[in-house]
Motif scaffolding. Structure first.
Motif, short mmCIF file in Angstrom:
data_model
loop_
_atom_site.label_atom_id
_atom_site.label_comp_id
_atom_site.label_asym_id
_atom_site.label_seq_id
_atom_site.Cartn_x
_atom_site.Cartn_y
_atom_site.Cartn_z
N ASN A 76 30.55 28.70 11.10
CA ASN A 76 30.63 29.90 10.43
C ASN A 76 30.11 30.62 9.35
N GLU A 77 29.65 28.37 8.26
CA GLU A 77 28.60 28.67 7.63
C GLU A 77 27.44 28.94 7.50
N GLU A 78 26.74 28.91 9.10
CA GLU A 78 25.25 29.36 9.64
C GLU A 78 25.39 30.36 9.71
N LEU A 79 26.48 30.46 10.08
CA LEU A 79 26.23 32.43 11.03
C LEU A 79 26.40 33.69 9.34
N GLU A 80 27.38 33.09 8.05
CA GLU A 80 27.19 33.40 6.78
C GLU A 80 26.17 32.84 6.10
N ASP A 81 25.64 32.36 6.54
CA ASP A 81 24.06 31.78 5.53
C ASP A 81 22.79 33.02 6.05
N MET A 82 23.28 32.90 7.17
CA MET A 82 21.74 34.24 8.14
C MET A 82 22.46 35.58 8.11
N VAL A 83 23.35 36.29 7.64
CA VAL A 83 23.74 37.37 7.36
C VAL A 83 23.66 37.05 5.16
N LYS A 84 23.74 36.65 4.96
CA LYS A 84 23.06 36.41 3.40
C LYS A 84 21.93 36.88 3.46
N GLU A 85 20.92 36.48 4.12
CA GLU A 85 19.66 37.03 3.89
C GLU A 85 19.42 38.55 3.48
N ALA A 86 20.02 38.94 4.25
CA ALA A 86 19.78 40.30 3.91
C ALA A 86 20.56 40.92 2.60
N PRO A 87 20.20 42.41 2.42
CA PRO A 87 19.84 43.22 0.95
C PRO A 87 21.30 43.68 0.50
N GLY A 88 21.49 43.65 2.30
CA GLY A 88 23.21 44.44 2.95
C GLY A 88 23.23 44.30 4.40
N PRO A 89 24.19 45.26 4.99
CA PRO A 89 24.87 45.73 6.16
C PRO A 89 23.11 45.86 6.79
N ILE A 90 23.17 44.82 8.32
CA ILE A 90 21.80 45.54 9.06
C ILE A 90 21.61 46.09 9.81
N ASN A 91 20.91 47.06 9.86
CA ASN A 91 20.77 47.87 10.23
C ASN A 91 19.50 47.77 10.63
N PHE A 92 18.85 48.66 11.39
CA PHE A 92 17.57 48.43 11.74
C PHE A 92 16.19 48.46 10.87
N THR A 93 16.87 49.01 9.75
CA THR A 93 15.47 49.35 9.02
C THR A 93 15.28 47.84 8.13
N VAL A 94 16.52 47.08 8.11
CA VAL A 94 16.66 45.99 7.70
C VAL A 94 15.85 44.53 8.07
#
Length: 176
Positions: free
Chosen positions: A73-91
């Motif tokens: 879970n921590e690995e997945l959270e770290d990946m998601v945290k790299e984004a400034p917000g929700p990861i849509n296609f533009t992000v």
């Protein structure tokens, strides 16, 4: 959205040596149209629930589809945290633009292979890479697989030395 539509509506046939526009305020100007399409395909594959956003559940499902089932879970959270917000296609595209800026082609290719080599051994089972190349995204034909293994045959243990493969792809000759 309008900018993308406008860009597509006025896009000309790509020129062979067309330069990427850097420093523009629009992330779509950082890539060629074909690259954007490839990123869109990757995004679509990763957006497992098809809601237009990549989240932890999508990442877990993507890893599972690639055969990696025990992602922390921590690995997945770290990946998601790299984004400034929700990861849509533009992000997603912006994140790749930032990651790819200044990387050399050999490093980029190596990083792609490292996804299939979580232990960092420098080689991948030939049967595994064959299965992945023939069943995922832009699928290889049997002929393309045969050509690859003819040029870069697996060792006696059935392993493909992807580090040497990447070197040859980017430099045109084998390391001594």
């Amino acid at each position: 959205m309008y900018t993308l539509y406008n860009h597509r509506a006025h896009a000309k046939a790509p020129k062979k040596a067309k330069k990427k526009i850097e420093g523009g305020s629009n992330v779509f100007s950082m890539f060629e149209q074909t690259q954007i399409q490839e990123f869109k395909e990757a995004f679509t594959i990763m957006d497992q629930n098809r809601d237009g956003f990549i989240d932890k559940a999508d990442l877990r499902d993507t890893f599972a589809a690639l055969g990696r089932l025990n992602v922390k879970n921590e690995e997945l959270e770290d990946m998601v945290k790299e984004a400034p917000g929700p990861i849509n296609f533009t992000v997603f595209l912006t994140m790749f633009g930032e990651k790819l800026k200044g990387t050399d082609p050999e490093e980029t290719i190596l990083n792609a292979f490292k996804i299939f080599d979580p232990e960092g051994k420098g080689h991948i089972k030939a049967d595994y890479i064959k299965e992945m190349l023939m069943t995922q995204a832009d699928r290889f034909s049997q002929e393309e697989i045969n050509q690859m293994f003819a040029a870069f045959p697996p060792d006696v243990s059935g392993n493909l030395d992807y580090k040497n493969l990447c070197y040859v792809i980017t430099h045109g000759e084998e390391k001594d």
